[in-house]
Write an enzyme that holds these catalytic residues in place. Sequence first.
Site, PDB file in Angstrom:
ATOM      1  CG  ASP A   1      -2.647  15.141  -3.930  1.00  0.00           C
ATOM      2  OD1 ASP A   1      -3.605  14.436  -3.544  1.00  0.00           O
ATOM      3  OD2 ASP A   1      -2.119  15.010  -5.056  1.00  0.00           O
TER       4      ASP A   1
ATOM      5  CG  HIS B   1      -8.493  14.490  -1.507  1.00  0.00           C
ATOM      6  ND1 HIS B   1      -7.477  14.500  -2.436  1.00  0.00           N
ATOM      7  CD2 HIS B   1      -9.070  13.265  -1.606  1.00  0.00           C
ATOM      8  CE1 HIS B   1      -7.432  13.333  -3.067  1.00  0.00           C
ATOM      9  NE2 HIS B   1      -8.394  12.568  -2.585  1.00  0.00           N
TER      10      HIS B   1
ATOM     11  CG  ASN C   1     -12.453  10.789  -4.251  1.00  0.00           C
ATOM     12  OD1 ASN C   1     -13.520  11.396  -4.297  1.00  0.00           O
ATOM     13  ND2 ASN C   1     -11.320  11.324  -4.671  1.00  0.00           N
TER      14      ASN C   1
ATOM     15  CG  HIS D   1      -3.896   3.977   3.532  1.00  0.00           C
ATOM     16  ND1 HIS D   1      -2.921   3.223   4.150  1.00  0.00           N
ATOM     17  CD2 HIS D   1      -4.273   4.906   4.461  1.00  0.00           C
ATOM     18  CE1 HIS D   1      -2.716   3.665   5.385  1.00  0.00           C
ATOM     19  NE2 HIS D   1      -3.530   4.700   5.599  1.00  0.00           N
TER      20      HIS D   1
ATOM     21  CB  CYS E   1      -0.918  -0.026   1.223  1.00  0.00           C
ATOM     22  SG  CYS E   1      -1.761   1.540   1.474  1.00  0.00           S
TER      23      CYS E   1
ATOM     24  CB  CYS F   1       0.972   1.182   4.309  1.00  0.00           C
ATOM     25  SG  CYS F   1      -0.665   0.697   4.899  1.00  0.00           S
TER      26      CYS F   1
ATOM     27  CG  HIS G   1      -4.442  -0.586   4.905  1.00  0.00           C
ATOM     28  ND1 HIS G   1      -3.918   0.098   3.827  1.00  0.00           N
ATOM     29  CD2 HIS G   1      -5.540  -1.245   4.432  1.00  0.00           C
ATOM     30  CE1 HIS G   1      -4.652  -0.145   2.758  1.00  0.00           C
ATOM     31  NE2 HIS G   1      -5.640  -0.968   3.096  1.00  0.00           N
TER      32      HIS G   1
ATOM     33  CG  HIS H   1      -6.720   9.373   0.517  1.00  0.00           C
ATOM     34  ND1 HIS H   1      -6.826   8.065   0.081  1.00  0.00           N
ATOM     35  CD2 HIS H   1      -7.040  10.149  -0.544  1.00  0.00           C
ATOM     36  CE1 HIS H   1      -7.185   8.060  -1.183  1.00  0.00           C
ATOM     37  NE2 HIS H   1      -7.330   9.310  -1.596  1.00  0.00           N
TER      38      HIS H   1
HETATM   39  P1  DGP Z   1      -7.865   9.544  -4.685  1.00  0.00           P
HETATM   40  O1  DGP Z   1      -8.063   9.698  -6.160  1.00  0.00           O
HETATM   41  O2  DGP Z   1      -8.969  10.167  -3.857  1.00  0.00           O
HETATM   42  O3  DGP Z   1      -7.564   8.101  -4.312  1.00  0.00           O
HETATM   43  O4  DGP Z   1      -6.572  10.413  -4.341  1.00  0.00           O
HETATM   44  C1  DGP Z   1      -5.274   9.935  -4.301  1.00  0.00           C
HETATM   45  C2  DGP Z   1      -4.387  11.130  -4.229  1.00  0.00           C
HETATM   46  O5  DGP Z   1      -3.093  10.708  -3.870  1.00  0.00           O
HETATM   47  C3  DGP Z   1      -4.225  11.897  -5.551  1.00  0.00           C
HETATM   48  O6  DGP Z   1      -4.748  13.214  -5.396  1.00  0.00           O
HETATM   49  C4  DGP Z   1      -2.735  11.921  -5.817  1.00  0.00           C
HETATM   50  C5  DGP Z   1      -2.142  11.517  -4.491  1.00  0.00           C
HETATM   51  N1  DGP Z   1      -0.929  10.730  -4.598  1.00  0.00           N
HETATM   52  C6  DGP Z   1      -0.763   9.593  -5.310  1.00  0.00           C
HETATM   53  N2  DGP Z   1       0.476   9.113  -5.157  1.00  0.00           N
HETATM   54  C7  DGP Z   1       1.111   9.975  -4.296  1.00  0.00           C
HETATM   55  C8  DGP Z   1       2.425   9.998  -3.736  1.00  0.00           C
HETATM   56  O7  DGP Z   1       3.278   9.137  -3.965  1.00  0.00           O
HETATM   57  N3  DGP Z   1       2.709  11.040  -2.904  1.00  0.00           N
HETATM   58  C9  DGP Z   1       1.801  12.010  -2.607  1.00  0.00           C
HETATM   59  N4  DGP Z   1       2.184  12.990  -1.806  1.00  0.00           N
HETATM   60  N5  DGP Z   1       0.543  12.009  -3.109  1.00  0.00           N
HETATM   61  C10 DGP Z   1       0.214  10.991  -3.948  1.00  0.00           C
END
Ligand code: DGP
Length: 113
Positions: A30, A101, A86, A97, A4, A7, A46, A99
């Site tokens: 992000d 926003h 989401n 995992h 993950c 994680c 997780h 999260h």
């Molecule tokens: P969602 O689509 O709601 O699952 O959002 C996942 C978010 O995670 C997306 O806005 C981009 C962010 N993201 C993906 N990979 C990484 C990463 O490696 N580092 C960071 N900081 N954010 C990431």
Amino acid sequence: MTDCLFCKIAEGKIPSQKVYEDDEILAFRDINPQAKTHILVIPKQHIGSCAEINEQNSRLIAKIFEVIPKIAEKEGLSNGFRVISNAGPDACQSVHHIHFHVLGGQQMAEKMA
Ligand code: DGP
């Protein structure tokens, strides 16, 4: 969870731009910001998505919602902010995992879907 992404970020195995951390919660910027301020808040434990919140883990989610106003204040989001989580394919969840926003720092669109 071994494979993950969040994680691994929580464990520090993948670097992130941290804005808040305690023993149970991490918040980081992000990688692909969709607003001037775009922060992700996660429990280190997780949990797959909002669909997996239950009596055993809901305390962590409540704690996240105690931390979010502190982050918003620190980030100067006094004019408001949006919190989105989401869950599942219809919502385009891409990292499995849970999260939250936190988006702000600008006027946002009225529509959410
Ligand atoms: P969602 O689509 O709601 O699952 O959002 C996942 C978010 O995670 C997306 O806005 C981009 C962010 N993201 C993906 N990979 C990484 C990463 O490696 N580092 C960071 N900081 N954010 C990431």
